[in-house]
Design an enzyme around this catalytic site. Structure first.
Site, PDB file in Angstrom:
ATOM      1  N   LYS A   5      21.734  32.677  29.381  1.00  0.00           N
ATOM      2  CA  LYS A   5      22.183  32.113  30.668  1.00  0.00           C
ATOM      3  C   LYS A   5      23.188  33.064  31.330  1.00  0.00           C
ATOM      4  O   LYS A   5      23.712  33.976  30.677  1.00  0.00           O
ATOM      5  CB  LYS A   5      22.829  30.745  30.423  1.00  0.00           C
ATOM      6  CG  LYS A   5      24.122  30.796  29.606  1.00  0.00           C
ATOM      7  CD  LYS A   5      24.629  29.406  29.243  1.00  0.00           C
ATOM      8  CE  LYS A   5      25.864  29.490  28.361  1.00  0.00           C
ATOM      9  NZ  LYS A   5      26.271  28.159  27.851  1.00  0.00           N
ATOM     10  N   TYR A 229      49.098  46.787  46.427  1.00  0.00           N
ATOM     11  CA  TYR A 229      49.619  45.678  47.242  1.00  0.00           C
ATOM     12  C   TYR A 229      50.844  45.022  46.589  1.00  0.00           C
ATOM     13  O   TYR A 229      50.840  44.689  45.409  1.00  0.00           O
ATOM     14  CB  TYR A 229      48.554  44.595  47.384  1.00  0.00           C
ATOM     15  CG  TYR A 229      47.344  45.012  48.187  1.00  0.00           C
ATOM     16  CD1 TYR A 229      47.469  45.565  49.457  1.00  0.00           C
ATOM     17  CD2 TYR A 229      46.067  44.833  47.662  1.00  0.00           C
ATOM     18  CE1 TYR A 229      46.345  45.938  50.190  1.00  0.00           C
ATOM     19  CE2 TYR A 229      44.940  45.191  48.387  1.00  0.00           C
ATOM     20  CZ  TYR A 229      45.090  45.746  49.652  1.00  0.00           C
ATOM     21  OH  TYR A 229      43.989  46.119  50.367  1.00  0.00           O
TER      22      TYR A 229
END
Ligand SMILES: *Cc1c(COP(=O)(O)O)cnc(C)c1O
Length: 336
Positions: A5, A229
Site C-alpha cells: 500500500k 527562513y
C-alpha cells in the site's frame, strides 16, 4: 503477504510487489481497489487483498480482477454480495484496536449473513483477520485470544475460512503464536524495524531505501550569516554551506529542521536552518565539498549513513512516516 500500500511504503508499489513475489511472498496487501487494480494493470496476477474501501465503492471491477476484499461491516458485506461475480472475502474483526473491523457485538450478524451469502454463491469467505495495537504484551495476548474466539464463532456460524491472519511486522517478529496462516508484512519487508528502537540490523533487516541528492550549490559565507527562513541557524565562523535540492514538498519533514543528519563524502553533518519546500542547507565547515557530491539523507546505517529512524527521531515521528511520504518528484531507481 507483503503489504505494498501507499506506493509500496514510498518505494514504488509495482517494483516492491515484483520484488516481494520474487522473494517468496504469496500474497500482496493494499488498501483499496485502485491500488489493487494498478498492480493488475502492471501484469501482477498474484493474490491481492484490499481492506479499506470508500463507502461508495463499486466492487465489481475488483471482483472481476480477482481481488480479495476485506469486509468490515454489514452494509459493506451487502454491497460486496450484491456486486456481480463471486467475491472472495476476508472478514475483518476488531479485536481491540478500535479502528476498522466489526466489533464483537456485530460478529454474530456479519458471520450469519456471510454464511447465507456464501450459500447463494455471491461470496466465498476465504479469510478472517484482525490487526494488533502493539500496545504491550498483555494487550497483544488479549487480542490474540479475542481473535481465536472470533474464528471459532465464525466456524460455528458455518463459515470455513482457509486463512486466519492477525500479525503485521511487529506481531510476526515478536509473537510467533500470532502468525496463524498468514502474516501481513509491511515495514519489515522494506528492511525497517517496526519497533521503537528502529534497529533494523538487530532484526537482520537491511533497509531498501536510500534517499540521496546531488549538491546543487556550494558557497563560502562569513561568520554571523543567517541561514534559511527565519534565521534559525547562524554561522559561528566563516564556513562552507552546501545546498541540497530536497524539501518538504518531497516529503522531507520540516520538523527535522536544524536537527536531522546528512552524510556527505562519508562524513555526517546536520541540516542547518529551516527545511524549505524544495531545498535545505548543510554547514560543512571547512571540508571540501563540491557541486555534484552526493548528500545521503538516509539509507542502510551499516554503510555508515544515517537511517530513516534517525530522521524520524529528528522529526518526532516514526520511520514508516519518513519513507511513505517521499514525494513523486524524487526519482526512484532500483538495484537488485
Ligand atoms: C499497513 C498494514 C499492515 C502492515 O503493517 P506493518 O507494520 O508495516 O508491517 C498489515 N495489516 C494491515 C491491516 C495494515 O493496514
Amino acid at each position: 503477504m507483503v503489504v505494498v500500500k501507499a506506493n509500496g511504503y514510498g518505494h514504488g508499489a509495482i517494483e516492491a510487489a515484483r520484488a516481494a513475489l520474487a522473494g517468496g511472498a504469496t500474497w500482496l496487501g493494499v488498501v483499496d481497489s485502485s491500488e489493487a487494480l494498478a498492480l493488475r494493470a502492471a501484469g501482477i496476477d498474484a493474490p491481492i487483498l484490499a481492506w479499506l474501501h470508500d463507502p461508495a465503492a463499486d466492487f465489481a471491477d475488483a471482483i472481476a480482477a480477482g481481488i480479495d476484499l476485506g469486509v468490515n461491516y454489514l452494509d459493506q458485506l451487502e454491497s460486496v454480495g450484491a456486486a456481480s461475480g463471486l467475491a472472495n472475502v476476508h472478514l475483518k474483526v476488531d479485536t481491540g484496536l478500535s479502528r476498522n473491523g466489526a466489533t464483537e457485538a456485530e460478529w454474530a450478524g456479519i458471520f450469519g449473513r456471510a454464511a447465507e451469502l456464501e450459500r447463494t454463491g455471491a461470496i466465498h469467505v476465504r479469510g478472517i483477520f484482525s490487526h494488533l495495537a502493539n500496545s504491550g504484551a498483555d494487550e497483544d495476548e488479549a487480542q490474540v485470544a479475542r481473535f481465536m474466539a472470533a474464528v471459532e464463532q465464525a466456524r460455528a456460524a458455518g463459515l470455513d475460512p482457509e486463512l486466519s491472519h492477525l500479525a503485521a511486522s511487529a506481531g510476526a517478529l515478536a509473537l510467533p503464536h500470532a502468525r496463524f496462516d498468514l502474516v501481513r508484512i509491511g515495514v519489515g519487508a522494506y528492511g525497517l524495524s517496526p519497533f521503537d528502537d528502529g534497529d533494523s540490523a538487530a532484526l537482520g533487516l537491511e533497509p531498501a531505501m536510500q534517499l540521496d541528492a546531488g549538491i546543487v550549490l556550494v558557497k563560502r559565507v562569513p561568520a554571523g550569516s543567517g541561514v534559511s527562513y527565519g534565521y534559525r541557524y547562524e554561522t559561528e565562523a566563516e564556513t562552507t554551506l552546501a545546498l541540497v535540492p530536497l524539501g518538504y514538498a518531497d516529503g522531507i519533514p520540516r520538523h527535522a529542521s536544524n536537527a536531522a543528519p546528512v552524510s556527505i563524502n562519508g562524513k555526517t553533518y546536520r541540516v542547518c536552518g529551516t527545511i524549505a519546500m524544495d531545498q535545505f542547507v548543510v554547514d560543512v565547515g571547512d571540508d571540501e565539498v563540491a557541486v555534484g557530491d552526493r548528500a545521503v539523507l538516509f539509507g542502510d546505517p551499516s554503510t555508515g549513513v544515517p537511517s530513516a529512524h534517525d530522521w524520524a527521531t529528528a522529526a518526532g515521528t516514526i520511520n514508516y512516516e519518513i519513507v511513505t511520504r517521499i514525494g513523486n518528484r524524487v526519482a526512484r531507481t532500483y538495484e537488485s
